[in-house]
Design a protein around this motif. Structure first.
Motif, PDB file in Angstrom:
ATOM      1  N   VAL A   1      35.467  47.867  58.014  1.00  0.00           N
ATOM      2  CA  VAL A   1      34.869  46.570  57.307  1.00  0.00           C
ATOM      3  C   VAL A   1      35.200  46.724  55.640  1.00  0.00           C
ATOM      4  N   PHE A   2      35.436  45.658  55.173  1.00  0.00           N
ATOM      5  CA  PHE A   2      35.860  45.684  53.750  1.00  0.00           C
ATOM      6  C   PHE A   2      35.153  44.386  52.907  1.00  0.00           C
ATOM      7  N   GLN A   3      34.415  45.045  51.935  1.00  0.00           N
ATOM      8  CA  GLN A   3      33.946  43.765  51.154  1.00  0.00           C
ATOM      9  C   GLN A   3      34.820  43.349  50.121  1.00  0.00           C
ATOM     10  N   LEU A   4      35.174  42.088  50.003  1.00  0.00           N
ATOM     11  CA  LEU A   4      36.127  41.562  49.007  1.00  0.00           C
ATOM     12  C   LEU A   4      35.306  41.162  47.690  1.00  0.00           C
ATOM     13  N   GLU A   5      36.369  41.628  46.899  1.00  0.00           N
ATOM     14  CA  GLU A   5      35.823  41.209  45.355  1.00  0.00           C
ATOM     15  C   GLU A   5      36.233  39.787  45.027  1.00  0.00           C
ATOM     16  N   MET A   6      35.487  38.930  45.001  1.00  0.00           N
ATOM     17  CA  MET A   6      35.779  37.572  44.943  1.00  0.00           C
ATOM     18  C   MET A   6      36.045  37.120  43.402  1.00  0.00           C
ATOM     19  N   HIS A   7      36.868  36.060  43.035  1.00  0.00           N
ATOM     20  CA  HIS A   7      37.106  35.566  41.782  1.00  0.00           C
ATOM     21  C   HIS A   7      35.798  35.068  41.117  1.00  0.00           C
ATOM     22  N   PRO A   8      35.423  34.988  40.044  1.00  0.00           N
ATOM     23  CA  PRO A   8      34.001  34.488  39.407  1.00  0.00           C
ATOM     24  C   PRO A   8      34.238  33.023  39.493  1.00  0.00           C
ATOM     25  N   THR A   9      35.496  32.421  39.390  1.00  0.00           N
ATOM     26  CA  THR A   9      35.515  30.845  39.178  1.00  0.00           C
ATOM     27  C   THR A   9      36.454  30.310  40.173  1.00  0.00           C
ATOM     28  N   ILE A  10      37.260  30.857  40.509  1.00  0.00           N
ATOM     29  CA  ILE A  10      38.372  30.250  41.537  1.00  0.00           C
ATOM     30  C   ILE A  10      37.855  30.627  42.803  1.00  0.00           C
ATOM     31  N   GLU A  11      37.722  29.323  43.610  1.00  0.00           N
ATOM     32  CA  GLU A  11      37.245  29.332  45.059  1.00  0.00           C
ATOM     33  C   GLU A  11      38.169  30.232  46.131  1.00  0.00           C
ATOM     34  N   ASP A  12      37.481  30.981  46.734  1.00  0.00           N
ATOM     35  CA  ASP A  12      38.187  31.702  47.972  1.00  0.00           C
ATOM     36  C   ASP A  12      39.373  32.444  47.551  1.00  0.00           C
TER      37      ASP A  12
END
Length: 690
Positions: free
Chosen positions: A264-275
């Motif tokens: 299982v991996f937690q993704l680091e999501m972009h703070p402003t660009i969705e998905d």
């Protein structure tokens, strides 16, 4: 353009293409396929070629349980919602989320063409049965099924076997702190060579613990061809080969094993660009797809439903309150598990068997093997990725670096494998891969890559098995049967909830529960039908589970044990009007209108797992099911005894719906043979699949 205006060569090609469907059907020639039903209704299927045998297997199994075969294939085709409505729709979504069809198509060209022909034969047999029995078809347009559908079905089934359903549920619920090692029901497998036995025979016990009904319940079959296939054993609905059992030369049993099967991996999501998520120094857009579902809602009315699914380079993605999480499993990268089982079916000696194992296509399951040449093998089998040792793979991993992406899988040589230990025996009861025989012969944990995550633990069955082995220097066939049917818990119990303090309480100090406590303490720990005590332990375990918020992760105090014992006393008096209730009065084996008293408790060697029935009684839902006991003499065919929990058929009107129940509860077995001519001579019915 008229047909005559087409060039002659093109005309010939068009005619050949038009005839292909008829050639495909003709090649299986049902008149050459024999289905021989013995007195127990077990199908023994003979044909000149392996694909023809697979055709006959599909037909015979459909005669006995077409409904479950269809439900298995409907799930693969994302059509279960059309049959089961809202209950089936989540499974259809999971098939879409896992991208089963895409996985199969991407690896299609890796499948051995000879095995593909066998799967084509199975699909043709299932389609022929559906065509001849249209009233039994559950969903219109579900047929014809294709080899693609069968491979998809086993990508899904193996993913579920390795915990995909539990993992997805945990991710949706935000339970992502660590990898889920939820305990399975378990299985047993034992093998002993001539050094340990009577000197004349090698012994093998095939004894998995499965649900008694449904898509993971065993079906017994015997498959014989002129291509060298002569295999008997158990398979699941939709399975074109035997999954474990014996051929003329060798046999094996599977048990569930425990290593790190899912990442299982937690993704680091972009703070402003969705998905959008980080991967090293780049930002990558999640792939978004619509999973289309059709769900039955009322009186055959079906509605279309669409759900979004997301994917990263790590695998499918699920969003919850804690963030975006991806997961990956070995079944995403390998579809040839059923091909490997086929090659294991056809192996004639240890080297050929190891060659089949070298595919490492079956994603998990221990293997306990024996052959007539006196060889034993234990394999902690698993398709396990290479993992960077700098990371802790037992917990959620960072999903922002290529360092945690999979780069390949360990070969067979890297896995825990033990061959011919000096002790003369091997076993597994879902316990540690490093406890498979006598202590001096066991593999050593430190010799294996720690990122594989093999768990080191024992259970009640492994402790009890070793207690029994200490009693014997040599083991006769009767001794072997006694070990297999042993129903006693070990002296020190290893359940998730600690039950040992119950046996240490002083009845004289707690008058309100003194009678039930004395009863449990005087019990000899045998889970037999006439025993007074095992039913009380089952009820107590449930009561203590309700009293412990964390189910054994913290110690219960004395007051909770006393309260639990009080609940046992109340339960027995309410439902049975007495305290001295036997296990057979409490626990039943149920099929249709029949209810038989049955032995067994969770995690005894004769393990049984029950659910509520009525009037305080319980019925067995899983555990001991298909049992095969084999002796391999130095010369000649193996001596085989088997029993299936209910019978060969799942159709209530069949005489074989429940005709093995009495054998099963009496702990007896029926004699079977791989001699197809002997089968033909004594068969109750011989016919062709048409």
């Amino acid at each position: 353009m008229s047909f005559r205006s087409i060039p002659p060569l093109m005309r010939l090609l068009l005619l050949f293409s038009a005839l292909l469907p008829f050639c495909s059907l003709a090649q299986f020639q049902p008149e050459q396929i024999e289905i021989m039903r013995d007195q127990w209704g077990v199908p023994h299927i003979y044909a000149p070629t392996d694909p023809q045998v697979a055709y006959g297997l599909a037909w015979a199994h459909a005669e006995d349980d077409f409904k479950t075969i269809q439900e298995t294939l409907l799930a693969a085709k994302q059509m279960l919602g059309r049959h089961l409505g809202k209950e089936g729709a989540p499974i259809d979504y999971v098939v879409g989320l896992l991208r089963c069809e895409e996985i199969v198509k991407a690896q299609w060209d890796q499948v051995d063409p000879a095995f593909m022909q066998l799967v084509e034969g199975y699909a043709a047999g299932a389609n022929a049965y559906a065509e001849h029995h249209p009233k039994e078809v559950l969903v219109k347009k579900a047929f014809p099924v294709t080899p693609l559908d069968i491979f998809k079905a086993y990508v899904l089934q193996l993913a579920v076997q390795d915990g995909a359903d539990r993992l997805i549920r945990r991710l949706f619920n935000g339970q992502v702190d660590t990898v889920d090692f939820e305990q399975q029901r378990g299985s047993n497998a034992f093998a002993m060579n001539r050094q340990k036995t009577d000197g004349q025979n090698v012994f093998l016990a095939v004894n998995s613990h499965q649900p008694l009904e449904g898509p993971a319940a065993w079906y017994e079959a015997h498959l014989v061809s002129d291509d060298g296939w002569n295999m008997m054993g158990g398979l699941f609905p939709g399975g074109p080969v035997v999954f474990h059992g014996t051929n003329e030369h060798l046999g094996w049993a599977h048990t569930v094993n425990y290593f790190d099967k899912r990442d299982v991996f937690q993704l680091e999501m972009h703070p402003t660009i969705e998905d959008t998520y980080r991967l090293d120094d780049e930002w990558v857009k999640l792939e978004k797809r619509r999973v289309k579902l059709k769900v039955k809602v009322f009186l055959g009315l079906k509605i279309n439903v669409k759900r979004d699914a997301y994917y990263s380079k790590y695998g499918p993605v699920i969003k919850n309150d804690k963030g975006y999480f991806a997961f990956h499993m070995a079944v995403f990268d390998e579809i040839r598990a059923i091909e490997q089982w086929y090659k294991m079916n056809k192996a004639q000696n240890l080297e050929q068997f190891k060659q089949a194992l070298s595919l490492v296509a079956i994603p998990s399951f221990n293997i306990v093997y024996a052959d007539r040449e006196n060889n034993l093998l234990y394999l902690g089998n698993g398709r396990i990725p290479y993992r960077d040792k700098r990371y802790d793979w037992s917990v959620t991993l960072p999903g922002n670096t290529t360092e945690t992406l999979r780069t390949g899988y360990h070969p067979l040589a890297d896995l825990p494998m033990l061959i011919n230990p000096s002790s003369g025996y091997i076993f597994n009861t879902n316990n540690s891969a490093f406890s498979a025989t006598a202590a001096h012969d066991n593999l050593k944990t430190g010799d294996f890559d720690p990122t594989m995550g093999f768990r080191e633990f024992e259970n009640n069955r492994s402790h009890r098995f070793m207690e029994l082995m200490e009693k014997y220097k040599q083991i006769s066939w009767q001794d072997f049967l006694d070990i297999k049917y042993d129903a006693r818990l070990p002296d020190s119990l290893l359940y998730n909830i600690d039950l040992n303090p119950v046996f240490q309480l002083d009845p004289s100090q707690d008058a309100a529960v003194a009678d039930v406590l004395t009863l449990i303490q005087n019990w000899d720990r045998q889970a037999k039908v006439d025993a007074v005590g095992p039913a009380h332990l089952l009820v107590l375990y449930g009561a203590l589970g309700r009293l412990s918020d964390r189910r054994g992760e913290e110690l219960l105090d004395k007051e909770q044990y006393i309260q639990g014992l009080g609940e046992v006393r109340t339960y027995m008096m309410k439902h049975f009007g007495k305290l001295d209730v036997t296990l057979g009065e409490f626990q039943k084996l149920v099929r249709g209108e029949r209810q038989l008293p049955v032995w067994g408790l969770p995690d005894v060697i004769t393990a049984m797992y029950s659910t509520a029935l009525a009037d305080g009684k319980v019925k067995v839902r899983a555990g001991e099911s298909y049992i095969m006991m084999v002796r391999y003499p130095k010369e000649g065919l193996p001596v085989i005894e088997t029993v299936n929990v209910y019978g060969a058929s799942s159709k209530p009107g069949s005489p074989h719906y429940d005709d093995q129940m009495d054998l099963f509860v009496a702990q007896e077995r029926k004699k079977m043979t791989l001699d197809i001519e002997a089968v033909r001579a004594s068969a109750r019915r011989v016919y062709h699949p048409r």
